[in-house]
Design a protein around this motif. Structure first.
Motif, PDB file in Angstrom:
ATOM      1  N   LEU A 166       0.833  -1.204   0.000  1.00 22.34           N
ATOM      2  CA  LEU A 166       0.000   0.000   0.000  1.00 22.34           C
ATOM      3  C   LEU A 166       0.870   1.257   0.000  1.00 22.34           C
ATOM      4  CD1 LEU A 166      -2.859  -1.016   2.464  1.00 22.34           C
ATOM      5  CD2 LEU A 166      -3.139  -0.412   0.055  1.00 22.34           C
ATOM      6  N   TRP A 169       2.302   1.875  -3.536  1.00 22.91           N
ATOM      7  CA  TRP A 169       1.407   2.360  -4.577  1.00 22.91           C
ATOM      8  C   TRP A 169       0.740   3.681  -4.205  1.00 22.91           C
ATOM      9  CZ3 TRP A 169       1.534   0.736  -9.372  1.00 22.91           C
ATOM     10  CH2 TRP A 169       2.126  -0.503  -9.633  1.00 22.91           C
ATOM     11  N   ILE A 170       0.674   3.999  -2.910  1.00 18.77           N
ATOM     12  CA  ILE A 170       0.142   5.303  -2.513  1.00 18.77           C
ATOM     13  C   ILE A 170       1.132   6.410  -2.865  1.00 18.77           C
ATOM     14  CG2 ILE A 170      -0.403   6.743  -0.502  1.00 18.77           C
ATOM     15  CD1 ILE A 170      -1.751   4.333   0.748  1.00 18.77           C
ATOM     16  N   ARG A 172       3.481   6.257  -5.122  1.00 20.88           N
ATOM     17  CA  ARG A 172       3.927   6.188  -6.515  1.00 20.88           C
ATOM     18  C   ARG A 172       3.366   7.369  -7.301  1.00 20.88           C
ATOM     19  NH1 ARG A 172       5.693   1.466  -9.336  1.00 20.88           N
ATOM     20  NH2 ARG A 172       5.659   1.709 -11.586  1.00 20.88           N
ATOM     21  N   LYS A 175       1.010  10.907  -5.707  1.00 20.22           N
ATOM     22  CA  LYS A 175      -0.443  11.011  -5.557  1.00 20.22           C
ATOM     23  C   LYS A 175      -0.807  11.991  -4.436  1.00 20.22           C
ATOM     24  CE  LYS A 175      -1.731   6.513  -7.440  1.00 20.22           C
ATOM     25  NZ  LYS A 175      -0.459   6.284  -8.097  1.00 20.22           N
ATOM     26  N   LEU A 180      -6.804  10.477  -1.490  1.00 22.90           N
ATOM     27  CA  LEU A 180      -6.395   9.158  -1.966  1.00 22.90           C
ATOM     28  C   LEU A 180      -7.555   8.381  -2.576  1.00 22.90           C
ATOM     29  CD1 LEU A 180      -4.000   8.044   0.911  1.00 22.90           C
ATOM     30  CD2 LEU A 180      -3.379   8.777  -1.392  1.00 22.90           C
ATOM     31  N   ASN A 183      -7.729   8.130  -6.208  1.00 18.01           N
ATOM     32  CA  ASN A 183      -6.736   7.265  -6.856  1.00 18.01           C
ATOM     33  C   ASN A 183      -6.865   5.813  -6.409  1.00 18.01           C
ATOM     34  OD1 ASN A 183      -5.106   9.437  -8.232  1.00 18.01           O
ATOM     35  ND2 ASN A 183      -4.850  10.110  -6.132  1.00 18.01           N
ATOM     36  N   SER A 184      -7.977   5.469  -5.758  1.00 14.09           N
ATOM     37  CA  SER A 184      -8.114   4.124  -5.184  1.00 14.09           C
ATOM     38  C   SER A 184      -8.088   3.031  -6.256  1.00 14.09           C
ATOM     39  CB  SER A 184      -9.407   4.020  -4.367  1.00 14.09           C
ATOM     40  OG  SER A 184     -10.538   4.276  -5.182  1.00 14.09           O
ATOM     41  N   ASP A 186      -6.350   2.953  -9.183  1.00 17.22           N
ATOM     42  CA  ASP A 186      -4.965   2.694  -9.590  1.00 17.22           C
ATOM     43  C   ASP A 186      -4.188   2.015  -8.473  1.00 17.22           C
ATOM     44  OD1 ASP A 186      -5.426   3.852 -12.047  1.00 17.22           O
ATOM     45  OD2 ASP A 186      -4.752   5.838 -11.414  1.00 17.22           O
ATOM     46  N   ILE A 187      -4.409   2.448  -7.230  1.00 14.83           N
ATOM     47  CA  ILE A 187      -3.722   1.841  -6.091  1.00 14.83           C
ATOM     48  C   ILE A 187      -4.128   0.372  -5.962  1.00 14.83           C
ATOM     49  CG2 ILE A 187      -3.473   1.882  -3.577  1.00 14.83           C
ATOM     50  CD1 ILE A 187      -3.880   4.924  -3.733  1.00 14.83           C
ATOM     51  N   SER A 188      -5.426   0.089  -6.074  1.00 14.11           N
ATOM     52  CA  SER A 188      -5.924  -1.291  -5.954  1.00 14.11           C
ATOM     53  C   SER A 188      -5.353  -2.182  -7.047  1.00 14.11           C
ATOM     54  CB  SER A 188      -7.457  -1.299  -6.025  1.00 14.11           C
ATOM     55  OG  SER A 188      -8.029  -0.556  -4.976  1.00 14.11           O
ATOM     56  N   VAL A 191      -1.608  -2.965  -6.289  1.00 10.72           N
ATOM     57  CA  VAL A 191      -1.448  -3.909  -5.180  1.00 10.72           C
ATOM     58  C   VAL A 191      -1.849  -5.309  -5.615  1.00 10.72           C
ATOM     59  CG1 VAL A 191      -2.262  -4.522  -2.872  1.00 10.72           C
ATOM     60  CG2 VAL A 191      -1.761  -2.132  -3.419  1.00 10.72           C
TER      61      VAL A 191
END
Length: 331
Positions: A166, A169-170, A172, A175, A180, A183-184, A186-188, A191
């Motif tokens: 997490l 990717w947070i 990266r 963001k 956040l 951007n959930s 792209d983060i998901s 991961v």
């Protein structure tokens, strides 16, 4: 004679089936002549010997092992049951459904953030999906040493590395730490790809990963909410008006009648002042019609340049060319 023939026959099946169990191993038992295999819906039965898969059976039903199973086993198809001899082979039952698991960060993740030396503590929660897809890897990495494997075992493995993924990717591509949720997706996705790369070695694929929400400390959330309010009202003056109105409406300013009246009067004065400023600005910006333009009045002779009040001290002037109070030259 038939009594002795089938007295050691057994049933190969998944005993005490559980929805949260990924596989169950029927092992270290000798399959006798006349034994039966039972496969229930949502199960696959895998025969393996010394870590090598002999055959995979996917169709639900009840089968005679000697006549319907052994002929399809890769290296055991020539096996013949004797009177007292049986077949030593392990049978692995695999739950074929897709599992959905809820997750949540065990501790707050301190995300590096400009202006916060210790980082911003963020928590998150959501779900992930997984299923078994590679029986060879599953047997090699897990089933070879375990008799059963449950969802909680997978969840422990996932959560042990989830905080680091997490954070990766947070942070990266820089963001927005205060938004956040935008951007959930792209983060998901990021991961999920990393988790799948780790779990696929064990024969398990991560088929889905979702961040449902991010949560901030109360102090940070209050700032985010206040900034959002600023953006909604578009300027500080209107924000102050709304804050003052909300305070009066909620009763937070009702401790005394005088205080409430004073607040109301101040709000009225501020609003009136802003209205006057707006009217002045409108009048200044309004174009003057060419028809209404009149030449300025001509000053009288002798009073052409003398002001009515001294520009230095404000004393009313007379006919003299100098101020009688401070001596300021008037013309």
């Amino acid at each position: 004679m038939s009594f002795f023939k089938n007295q050691f026959a057994n049933v190969v099946e998944w005993q005490e089936f559980r929805d949260d169990m990924i596989f169950y191993k029927w092992s270290n038992r000798e399959i006798k002549k006349g034994s039966r295999l039972i496969i229930r819906p949502g199960q696959d039965a895998i025969f393996f010997n010394n870590g090598k898969i002999e055959g995979v059976f996917r169709d639900e039903g009840e089968y005679d092992i000697e006549s319907q199973i052994i002929p399809f086993l890769s290296t055991l198809k020539g096996f013949k049951f004797g009177f007292n001899s049986g077949m030593r082979v392990e049978v692995l039952f695999v739950n074929t459904k897709e599992f959905v698991v809820k997750w949540g960060t065990q501790n707050a993740i301190n995300i590096p953030t400009l202006g916060l030396p210790g980082g911003m503590p963020i928590r998150a929660n959501g779900t992930f999906n997984f299923k078994v897809h590679d029986y060879i890897a599953l047997i090699d990495q897990i089933a070879g040493v375990k008799d059963q494997y449950v969802v909680e075992d997978v969840k422990i493995r996932i959560t042990s590395v989830l905080d680091q993924l997490l954070m990766k990717w947070i942070t990266r591509e820089g963001k927005d730490m205060f938004n956040l949720q935008a951007n959930s997706f792209d983060i998901s996705k990021g991961v999920q790809e990393d988790l799948d790369m780790q779990m696929i070695k064990s024969g398990i694929t991560i088929s889905g990963f979702t961040v449902m929400s991010f949560s901030y400390p109360k102090e940070i959330q209050d700032v985010i909410t206040k900034n959002a309010s600023h953006g909604m009202v578009s300027d500080v003056g209107r924000y102050q008006q709304i804050s003052l109105t909300d305070g009066m409406a909620s009763g937070k300013m009702s401790g005394g009648g005088a205080a409430s009246d004073m607040a109301g009067m101040m709000m009225g004065i501020n609003i009136a002042g802003q209205m006057m400023n707006q009217m002045n600005q409108n009048s200044q910006n309004q174009p003057v019609s060419s028809q209404s333009t009149q030449p300025p009045a001509q000053p009288l002779a002798g009073d052409q340049k003398r002001p009515n009040f001294c520009p230095n001290c404000g004393t009313k002037t007379g006919v003299a060319n100098f101020c009688s109070n401070c001596g300021q030259k008037l013309i």
